[in-house]
Design a protein around this motif. Sequence first.
Motif, PDB file in Angstrom:
ATOM      1  N   ARG A   1       0.827  -1.210   0.000  1.00 22.83           N
ATOM      2  CA  ARG A   1       0.000   0.000   0.000  1.00 22.83           C
ATOM      3  C   ARG A   1       0.855   1.252   0.000  1.00 22.83           C
ATOM      4  N   ARG A   2       2.157   1.080   0.178  1.00 22.88           N
ATOM      5  CA  ARG A   2       3.047   2.231   0.346  1.00 22.88           C
ATOM      6  C   ARG A   2       4.247   2.217  -0.590  1.00 22.88           C
ATOM      7  N   VAL A   3       4.960   1.102  -0.669  1.00 17.49           N
ATOM      8  CA  VAL A   3       6.257   1.047  -1.346  1.00 17.49           C
ATOM      9  C   VAL A   3       6.096   0.492  -2.759  1.00 17.49           C
ATOM     10  N   LEU A   4       6.681   1.185  -3.732  1.00 20.02           N
ATOM     11  CA  LEU A   4       6.708   0.710  -5.111  1.00 20.02           C
ATOM     12  C   LEU A   4       7.955  -0.139  -5.314  1.00 20.02           C
ATOM     13  N   HIS A   5       7.829  -1.174  -6.147  1.00 22.37           N
ATOM     14  CA  HIS A   5       8.967  -2.037  -6.396  1.00 22.37           C
ATOM     15  C   HIS A   5       9.124  -2.296  -7.890  1.00 22.37           C
ATOM     16  N   GLY A   6      10.345  -2.565  -8.287  1.00 19.00           N
ATOM     17  CA  GLY A   6      10.673  -2.916  -9.657  1.00 19.00           C
ATOM     18  C   GLY A   6      11.870  -3.853  -9.641  1.00 19.00           C
ATOM     19  N   ARG A   7      12.507  -4.015 -10.786  1.00 22.81           N
ATOM     20  CA  ARG A   7      13.632  -4.951 -10.870  1.00 22.81           C
ATOM     21  C   ARG A   7      14.555  -4.531 -11.996  1.00 22.81           C
ATOM     22  N   THR A   8      15.859  -4.707 -11.781  1.00 20.91           N
ATOM     23  CA  THR A   8      16.798  -4.543 -12.885  1.00 20.91           C
ATOM     24  C   THR A   8      16.747  -5.790 -13.766  1.00 20.91           C
ATOM     25  N   SER A   9      17.124  -5.648 -15.020  1.00 19.42           N
ATOM     26  CA  SER A   9      17.181  -6.814 -15.910  1.00 19.42           C
ATOM     27  C   SER A   9      18.286  -7.754 -15.441  1.00 19.42           C
ATOM     28  N   TYR A  10      18.259  -8.971 -15.942  1.00 20.94           N
ATOM     29  CA  TYR A  10      19.267  -9.927 -15.479  1.00 20.94           C
ATOM     30  C   TYR A  10      19.677 -10.907 -16.573  1.00 20.94           C
ATOM     31  N   GLU A  11      20.850 -11.499 -16.356  1.00 23.51           N
ATOM     32  CA  GLU A  11      21.353 -12.604 -17.180  1.00 23.51           C
ATOM     33  C   GLU A  11      21.290 -13.864 -16.329  1.00 23.51           C
ATOM     34  N   ASP A  12      20.818 -14.951 -16.917  1.00 22.92           N
ATOM     35  CA  ASP A  12      20.601 -16.160 -16.138  1.00 22.92           C
ATOM     36  C   ASP A  12      21.657 -17.220 -16.439  1.00 22.92           C
ATOM     37  N   HIS A  13      21.661 -18.236 -15.593  1.00 23.86           N
ATOM     38  CA  HIS A  13      22.573 -19.365 -15.773  1.00 23.86           C
ATOM     39  C   HIS A  13      22.124 -20.212 -16.966  1.00 23.86           C
ATOM     40  N   SER A  14      23.072 -20.833 -17.642  1.00 26.48           N
ATOM     41  CA  SER A  14      22.730 -21.742 -18.737  1.00 26.48           C
ATOM     42  C   SER A  14      22.120 -23.036 -18.199  1.00 26.48           C
ATOM     43  N   ASP A  15      22.504 -23.421 -16.988  1.00 30.33           N
ATOM     44  CA  ASP A  15      21.964 -24.612 -16.344  1.00 30.33           C
ATOM     45  C   ASP A  15      20.572 -24.301 -15.801  1.00 30.33           C
ATOM     46  N   ALA A  16      19.553 -24.973 -16.353  1.00 32.64           N
ATOM     47  CA  ALA A  16      18.170 -24.689 -15.960  1.00 32.64           C
ATOM     48  C   ALA A  16      17.948 -24.867 -14.466  1.00 32.64           C
ATOM     49  N   ALA A  17      18.677 -25.781 -13.843  1.00 32.66           N
ATOM     50  CA  ALA A  17      18.490 -26.040 -12.420  1.00 32.66           C
ATOM     51  C   ALA A  17      18.983 -24.893 -11.547  1.00 32.66           C
ATOM     52  N   ARG A  18      19.769 -23.986 -12.119  1.00 36.16           N
ATOM     53  CA  ARG A  18      20.321 -22.883 -11.336  1.00 36.16           C
ATOM     54  C   ARG A  18      19.663 -21.546 -11.673  1.00 36.16           C
ATOM     55  N   ARG A  19      18.698 -21.522 -12.567  1.00 33.08           N
ATOM     56  CA  ARG A  19      18.144 -20.256 -13.037  1.00 33.08           C
ATOM     57  C   ARG A  19      17.332 -19.537 -11.962  1.00 33.08           C
ATOM     58  N   ARG A  20      17.325 -18.238 -12.088  1.00 36.00           N
ATOM     59  CA  ARG A  20      16.677 -17.364 -11.098  1.00 36.00           C
ATOM     60  C   ARG A  20      15.226 -17.772 -10.873  1.00 36.00           C
ATOM     61  N   CYS A  21      14.847 -17.861  -9.615  1.00 31.98           N
ATOM     62  CA  CYS A  21      13.474 -18.221  -9.258  1.00 31.98           C
ATOM     63  C   CYS A  21      13.146 -17.627  -7.894  1.00 31.98           C
ATOM     64  N   LEU A  22      12.141 -16.790  -7.857  1.00 34.93           N
ATOM     65  CA  LEU A  22      11.633 -16.229  -6.612  1.00 34.93           C
ATOM     66  C   LEU A  22      10.216 -16.742  -6.390  1.00 34.93           C
ATOM     67  N   VAL A  23       9.815 -16.811  -5.147  1.00 37.12           N
ATOM     68  CA  VAL A  23       8.437 -17.182  -4.803  1.00 37.12           C
ATOM     69  C   VAL A  23       7.736 -15.925  -4.300  1.00 37.12           C
ATOM     70  N   ARG A  24       6.684 -15.524  -5.003  1.00 33.51           N
ATOM     71  CA  ARG A  24       5.918 -14.349  -4.591  1.00 33.51           C
ATOM     72  C   ARG A  24       4.698 -14.773  -3.797  1.00 33.51           C
ATOM     73  N   VAL A  25       4.539 -14.178  -2.638  1.00 34.55           N
ATOM     74  CA  VAL A  25       3.367 -14.410  -1.798  1.00 34.55           C
ATOM     75  C   VAL A  25       2.694 -13.072  -1.553  1.00 34.55           C
ATOM     76  N   MET A  26       1.385 -13.014  -1.813  1.00 32.65           N
ATOM     77  CA  MET A  26       0.600 -11.819  -1.515  1.00 32.65           C
ATOM     78  C   MET A  26      -0.189 -12.078  -0.242  1.00 32.65           C
ATOM     79  N   LEU A  27      -0.257 -11.071   0.604  1.00 35.30           N
ATOM     80  CA  LEU A  27      -0.859 -11.253   1.926  1.00 35.30           C
ATOM     81  C   LEU A  27      -1.911 -10.189   2.215  1.00 35.30           C
ATOM     82  N   ARG A  28      -2.989 -10.621   2.832  1.00 38.13           N
ATOM     83  CA  ARG A  28      -3.941  -9.702   3.448  1.00 38.13           C
ATOM     84  C   ARG A  28      -3.652  -9.704   4.941  1.00 38.13           C
ATOM     85  N   CYS A  29      -3.304  -8.549   5.492  1.00 41.79           N
ATOM     86  CA  CYS A  29      -2.852  -8.470   6.881  1.00 41.79           C
ATOM     87  C   CYS A  29      -3.913  -7.812   7.750  1.00 41.79           C
TER      88      CYS A  29
END
Length: 315
Positions: free
Chosen positions: A261-289
């Motif tokens: 409700r307050r803070v804006l977020h973004g992301r810089t671009s990125y280069e990933d690993h060639s190995d699929a098992a190591r590629r960037r992965c975040l888990v996004r959780v949205m919460l009602r508090c």
Amino acid sequence: MTGDALNGWTPQTFASDTTFRLPYSPDHALLARRLRTEVLDGRGFAVVTGTPAGTMSTRAAQEFATSMLGHLGEPLVQGRGPDTSLGWLVRDEGVSSYTDDRRFHENAYTSKSRGYLHLHNDRAVQPFGQEPDCVALLTHRKAMRGGASVLVDGWTVHRILRESSPHALDLLSTPYPVDRRHVTPQGESPVVWAPVFEQADGRVQVRCNLKRIETAGELTGEPIPPHQRAALETLRQVLARPELKLTIPLEEGDCLVIDDRRVLHGRTSYEDHSDAARRRCLVRVMLRCAPGAEPPAADVYAAREVFHLVRPIQA
């Protein structure tokens, strides 16, 4: 909260990045109380460090994220149709934020790309019919290079506009159309209307996604009036100021928790690993508090059970 705090922060506010980092505790109820103090009652964000998510499978990291954060609030379902989850996977799935003719791709899940993500907050589009209070990003795997989170305090932006462009702020406090084609709940309108800034619960709240406001005219059939476009351009210029942007590289196991409700977020671009098992992965959780306290234990366990009733997006 003091009057100074209500004016917001800039990167210069923090003596070091340790100021906003919290060590992980396996006592998730205790961790939630600390997060509430920092995120909901303080600066609007925190980074939890040292979680075991980097050592887990992707499915286990999804479950861990919702279990850990379920003490802070109620995890909200994300996705449509068969691809629903409490732990949305933020990773490159070949999506581009722009079409071949360099037009913004309004139907794309931009979180599924490797490109730069513009500053926004998720509640602006009311994703999947939800209005999250907090958004958390748990780093399961980090990119080979880049992919840092970028934050801007909406209260700071509001203060700057109040002091330097009060007319623009007045206009930004009136409703604008927002394109949500990519997250429209079944049977609902792909356009929602909301002010960028509003007063609610005794504080300024933000709903900002300039890209999705720009493309909303295609759906309403009416261009945004010139005076409102001028206010958006003033806002765009403020958001572009480098001195307002806090860049946070996230390590594996880090969890960024944001007051959406307050803070804006973004992301810089990125280069990933060639190995699929190591590629960037975040888990996004949205919460009602819930205001004032963590949810009852029964609600936390119920949230965990819901996770097993919805189908996660497979790793």
